[in-house]
Design an enzyme around this catalytic site. Structure first.
Site, short mmCIF file in Angstrom:
data_model
loop_
_atom_site.label_atom_id
_atom_site.label_comp_id
_atom_site.label_asym_id
_atom_site.label_seq_id
_atom_site.Cartn_x
_atom_site.Cartn_y
_atom_site.Cartn_z
N LYS A 1 0.34 4.02 -2.61
CA LYS A 1 -0.97 5.02 -2.66
C LYS A 1 0.10 6.31 -2.19
O LYS A 1 -0.63 7.26 -2.37
CB LYS A 1 -1.74 4.54 -1.37
N SER B 1 1.00 -1.30 -0.11
CA SER B 1 -0.08 0.24 -0.13
C SER B 1 0.77 1.25 0.15
O SER B 1 0.23 2.39 -0.17
CB SER B 1 -0.85 0.02 1.15
N SER C 1 -5.89 3.71 4.40
CA SER C 1 -5.35 2.83 3.24
C SER C 1 -6.41 2.29 2.65
O SER C 1 -6.34 1.06 2.06
CB SER C 1 -4.45 1.91 3.89
#
Length: 387
Positions: free
Chosen positions: A68, A65, A125
């Site tokens: 991102k 993640s 997230s």
């Protein structure tokens, strides 16, 4: 009085004078081993981009993640361009709502503002929020991924390739600790982002039956002094990852850990990396952001000249206790610029050198708008030249 010399080199005007700065070194020599149980790690200083510590920092690994960070960077750039507003509504597609993994449980057809979606991405997230924003900006997830990869290329990232905006496992989706640090550094050039990444807890859908509590996956923003970002990551393949940033005594660093065995180990090792940076180094700012450094002649403008200022602070990194020595400051300005000139337009660069080594390069920009002169402005200027 200091001697000023003007020369023409490669169509750029070079202006040199003496300026105090740090002794140049090719690399920072470190005799300690940090993040022992992680697959890779790096620390960079925000203003200069100088690497303060690295361990296998160019190794290609799944970023999970932390992907991102690039997703948020594209969003922030769209906001800065005026293509997005924080109160714009974002519709959730069935595809976005179907995302697994970490999420804010968006439902098909549900609307949230860009502001709320950013909270969902930065704090919780949210994979669903990431895809919803990707579709809002580019129309499809695939088109948004093209924007991500193009941005990575423009930043000179050689060890990064994206297949989605979430970091969910996918073949040929990878990055490196160094590349993630550069992405983080670029994201931090948008000061608004730490309002989101530095928030430990918040709520979505307040005052409804579906109120959703957001708790930051990055625990350092609560427990490490000065920490205000940026993004965690975890998948079974990537293991525990973190791109963190903290600021102390006017020095901001970005640090990355990839492939730690546990979240506890990741956070502990990241704290040691940050401690190392702040205990060993300091930043000396030589020129402030927005300081006037020169004037540039503009052809066919309503005014003849524009003030030239630094786009960002000009700094050097010093080992604590390290002395400053003389270096050279070179101002390289573009030639034959014609109006109109926009405020913030890049018109040159400022280069700090010691000997033949370039210490830092900073864009120089126009301080003001210079509109194109009307014919009668030019006529009066011509007549005035005969007086």
């Amino acid at each position: 009085m200091k001697k000023v010399v003007f020369t023409l080199i490669s169509s750029a005007l070079i202006f040199s004078l003496s300026l105090p700065t740090v002794n140049a070194r090719e690399t920072r020599t470190v005799d300690v081993e940090l993040a022992k149980n992680a697959l890779s790690s790096v620390i960079i200083e925000q203003d200069t981009g100088e690497v303060l510590y690295e361990k296998d920092a160019r190794k290609k690994l799944p970023p999970a993640s932390m992907t991102k960070i690039m997703t948020m960077l594209i969003i922030m750039e769209e906001i800065d361009k005026g293509n997005l507003k924080l109160d714009d509504k974002v519709m959730t597609s069935e595809y976005a709502a179907s995302m697994g993994g970490s999420q804010i449980f968006l439902e098909p057809g549900e609307e949230m503002t860009v502001n709320e979606m950013l909270k969902g991405i930065a704090i919780a997230s949210g994979n669903d929020a990431s895809v919803a924003m990707a579709e809002k900006i580019a129309g499809t997830e695939e088109a948004f991924v093209n924007l991500m990869n193009n941005k990575a290329k423009s930043l000179g990232l050689k060890d990064t390739h994206f297949k989605n905006p979430t970091g969910l496992p996918a073949a040929d989706h990878y990055s490196s600790a160094y590349d993630m640090a550069i992405m983080g550094r670029e994201l931090l050039k948008h000061p608004l982002i730490t309002k989101y990444t530095g928030t430990y807890e918040d709520y979505l859908r307040q005052n409804t039956e579906k109120q959703f509590w957001l708790v930051n996956t990055n625990k350092l923003v609560r427990f490490y002094p000065g920490a205000d970002g940026l993004k965690t990551g975890f998948t079974a393949e990537a293991r525990y990852c973190l791109t963190a940033t903290a600021k102390k005594n006017n020095m901001r660093v970005v640090s990355v850990i990839m492939g730690a065995p546990t979240s506890k180990e990741r956070n502990a090792q990241m704290s040691k990396l940050l401690d190392y940076a702040f205990n060993q180094y300091q930043v000396k700012q030589l020129i402030k952001q927005g300081d006037n450094v020169d004037k540039l002649s503009i052809s066919k403008g309503k005014t003849k000249n524009v003030n030239v200022v630094t786009k960002s602070p000009v700094s050097v990194v010093l080992k604590k206790g390290e002395a400053l020595n003389k270096v050279t400051k070179n101002i390289k300005l573009k030639k034959d610029l014609q109006a109109p000139i926009k405020k913030g337009q890049v018109v040159g660069e400022l280069e700090l050198k010691q000997g033949n080594r370039v210490l830092s390069t900073t864009d120089l920009v126009a301080k003001n708008n210079i509109p194109k002169a009307k014919w009668y402005d030019l006529f009066k200027r011509t007549i005035g030249g005969f007086n």
